[in-house]
Design a protein around this motif. Structure first.
Motif, mmCIF file in Angstrom:
data_model
loop_
_atom_site.group_PDB
_atom_site.id
_atom_site.type_symbol
_atom_site.label_atom_id
_atom_site.label_comp_id
_atom_site.label_asym_id
_atom_site.label_seq_id
_atom_site.Cartn_x
_atom_site.Cartn_y
_atom_site.Cartn_z
ATOM 1 N N THR A 120 0.828 -1.200 0.000
ATOM 2 C CA THR A 120 0.000 0.000 0.000
ATOM 3 C C THR A 120 0.865 1.253 0.000
ATOM 4 O O THR A 120 0.565 2.238 -0.688
ATOM 5 C CB THR A 120 -0.941 -0.005 1.214
ATOM 6 O OG1 THR A 120 -1.807 -1.141 1.131
ATOM 7 C CG2 THR A 120 -1.779 1.257 1.276
ATOM 8 N N TYR A 121 1.962 1.219 0.753
ATOM 9 C CA TYR A 121 2.891 2.350 0.759
ATOM 10 C C TYR A 121 3.462 2.582 -0.636
ATOM 11 O O TYR A 121 3.491 3.719 -1.128
ATOM 12 C CB TYR A 121 4.032 2.096 1.753
ATOM 13 C CG TYR A 121 5.149 3.099 1.646
ATOM 14 C CD1 TYR A 121 4.991 4.389 2.149
ATOM 15 C CD2 TYR A 121 6.349 2.775 1.019
ATOM 16 C CE1 TYR A 121 6.015 5.329 2.037
ATOM 17 C CE2 TYR A 121 7.373 3.705 0.902
ATOM 18 C CZ TYR A 121 7.197 4.986 1.420
ATOM 19 O OH TYR A 121 8.204 5.917 1.293
ATOM 20 N N ALA A 122 3.902 1.507 -1.296
ATOM 21 C CA ALA A 122 4.473 1.651 -2.633
ATOM 22 C C ALA A 122 3.451 2.235 -3.600
ATOM 23 O O ALA A 122 3.758 3.139 -4.386
ATOM 24 C CB ALA A 122 4.979 0.300 -3.134
ATOM 25 N N ASN A 123 2.235 1.733 -3.550
ATOM 26 C CA ASN A 123 1.187 2.230 -4.427
ATOM 27 C C ASN A 123 0.912 3.715 -4.176
ATOM 28 O O ASN A 123 0.756 4.507 -5.116
ATOM 29 C CB ASN A 123 -0.083 1.412 -4.228
ATOM 30 C CG ASN A 123 -1.239 1.869 -5.082
ATOM 31 O OD1 ASN A 123 -2.016 2.722 -4.687
ATOM 32 N ND2 ASN A 123 -1.355 1.302 -6.278
ATOM 33 N N ARG A 124 0.877 4.083 -2.913
ATOM 34 C CA ARG A 124 0.617 5.479 -2.556
ATOM 35 C C ARG A 124 1.735 6.399 -3.061
ATOM 36 O O ARG A 124 1.497 7.562 -3.416
ATOM 37 C CB ARG A 124 0.472 5.600 -1.038
ATOM 38 C CG ARG A 124 0.001 6.959 -0.562
ATOM 39 C CD ARG A 124 -0.354 6.930 0.913
ATOM 40 N NE ARG A 124 0.801 6.609 1.754
ATOM 41 C CZ ARG A 124 0.893 5.523 2.488
ATOM 42 N NH1 ARG A 124 -0.080 4.622 2.490
ATOM 43 N NH2 ARG A 124 1.965 5.299 3.232
ATOM 44 N N GLU A 125 2.944 5.877 -3.098
ATOM 45 C CA GLU A 125 4.082 6.652 -3.585
ATOM 46 C C GLU A 125 4.175 6.675 -5.107
ATOM 47 O O GLU A 125 5.066 7.305 -5.668
ATOM 48 C CB GLU A 125 5.374 6.082 -2.997
ATOM 49 C CG GLU A 125 5.499 6.262 -1.497
ATOM 50 C CD GLU A 125 5.532 7.726 -1.090
ATOM 51 O OE1 GLU A 125 6.387 8.466 -1.597
ATOM 52 O OE2 GLU A 125 4.675 8.126 -0.268
#
Length: 448
Positions: free
Chosen positions: A260-265
């Protein structure tokens, strides 16, 4: 064994070991010296050697025994790191390869049915991936390969294992080199092979040390990819079947948070669906990771049967028993578990070893051979070359390369918008089961 019998066998082959699984795709076990820890208040645990800090998420990887972590005020929860062994479909064990000198002078699209079926040359009239970045989280990319030396970013490429080496592959494991070529091979000056996005900025994140990969190293590579502004991260790896309960619940929580962090970034995570012939929609109580993790674009594999050889025995080598968009015999499937299908290669198993070029149905791209050049009987040199492999590992980078093209033509798109463009352009081929395709078969040109 018929292909139907093999499918049934593979669906029943998984057994649980140490909280994760042994199956036809991976073998995994826990490590006692390294733990994944959930931290309190995003603090890094003190008093332990931090292997991966993973800035941006509330997890770290430390070298410690479980008993030592129990008294730490910074640790909310923890579980042992996992060692994962990656295995490809059996057909990959029987294919030939050319070294770069043998292949010299061949046209760049020689034997690349996957790029032809995806109309990649037409897509390149619009973009070749300029202005984008793709990370390959895998077994390492050979930097001396003539088709990869151009796109490969040596400054950003990293080794996430603790084996002391650099980003280049260890031993003879050319899996990551093949995957990277499918994404970004730049045709080696006219004598090599083509990738889908040859002008992307390619970042090599090596997480395998030989055949072994650490779950924590994979997570760290995902976070790193996001933090170096990769537009796409390709993960041609996985574990199946993983129990949903117990420690499996913690590992799933860590993975979902990281993804989720990667997607948000802004990093789209393209993940191989796995090679177990498993129905991921109806396998009850288990999960396939990371392709069923949060925000994953899960890719199933397709391939022709009879490409360039007489599969039906009629004396003609120009007709196919099955087209390139037909599901591969080994691919995992499931209506809500698959996002897209893409070329990964197929095989008619009964003809292997009969002298016909059955391997033409696999995906042809960059590899290397590990050879003995000093005469001492031990391999010591990686010689760049070209060869065939099959798997959802090959399907995923076809999608990752396409995602880079979409980003190149739409530089303001975030990860979700790139995925949406790919899904809108795709469609399920007539006469085939949607469970093998999700939104459909990859259509690179229409996605642009």
């Amino acid at each position: 064994m018929t292909e139907h019998d093999r499918r049934t066998f593979l669906k029943l082959s998984g057994t649980v070991l140490g909280g994760i699984a042994v199956g036809s795709t991976v073998v995994a076990g826990t490590r006692t010296d390294r733990h994944i820890v959930e931290t309190k208040g995003r603090r890094t645990p003190e008093g332990f050697e931090v292997v991966h800090e993973m800035p941006g998420v509330k997890f770290s990887v430390v070298r410690a025994e479980a008993s030592e972590l129990a008294s730490s005020k910074a640790v909310k929860n923890h579980a042992p790191d996992l060692e994962i062994r990656l295995n490809a479909p059996d057909v990959n064990e029987s294919v030939p390869a050319f070294d770069a000198d043998e292949y010299e002078g061949q046209p760049g699209d020689f034997l690349q049915w996957d790029k032809d079926d995806l109309n990649v040359p037409e897509a390149h009239e619009t973009t070749e991936g300029e202005g984008t970045r793709v990370s390959v989280i895998d077994s390492g990319v050979l930097e001396t390969h003539p088709d990869l030396a151009g796109p490969l970013n040596l400054d950003l490429s990293r080794n996430f294992t603790d084996d002391g080496g650099d980003h280049n592959p260890v031993g003879g494991d050319d899996h990551g080199t093949h995957v990277a070529g499918i994404v970004a091979a730049d045709n080696g000056g006219g004598a090599g092979v083509n990738g889908t996005a040859p002008k992307t900025d390619l970042v090599d994140c090596r997480v395998f040390s030989g055949a072994q990969a650490s779950f924590a190293d994979i997570l760290a590579a995902v976070v790193y990819s996001a933090n170096v502004d990769a537009d796409v991260a390709n993960l041609s790896l996985g574990a199946y079947p993983v129990p949903r309960q117990g420690e499996g619940d913690f590992y799933g929580k860590v993975l979902n948070s990281t993804m989720t962090y990667a997607n948000r970034e802004g990093t789209l995570l393209v993940v191989a669906a796995g090679n177990d012939s498993a129905d991921l929609q109806h396998d009850g109580g288990v999960i396939s990771l990371p392709n069923e993790g949060a925000q994953a674009l899960s890719v199933a594999a397709t391939g022709p049967r009879g490409y360039g050889w007489d599969a039906d025995g009629d004396g003609e080598t120009t007709d196919l028993v099955a087209p390139p968009e037909s599901p591969a015999f080994y691919t995992n499937y499931g209506t809500n578990a698959i996002t897209l299908a893409a070329p990964g290669g197929d095989a008619v198993q009964k003809v292997i070893g009969t002298g016909v070029p059955w391997f033409n149905d696999l995906v042809f791209n960059t590899v290397f051979e590990y050879v003995d050049t000093d005469g001492d009987g031990e391999p010591d040199t990686r010689v760049p070359g070209y060869g065939w492999k099959a798997g959802t590992s090959m399907a995923a980078p076809n999608v990752a390369g396409a995602a880079a093209l979409v980003k190149s033509t739409n530089p303001n798109y975030n990860a979700n918008q790139i995925e949406s463009a790919l899904k809108r352009a795709a469609s399920v081929p007539d006469g085939y089961d949607k469970a093998y395709y999700g939104a459909g078969y990859l259509d690179v040109v229409d996605a642009l």
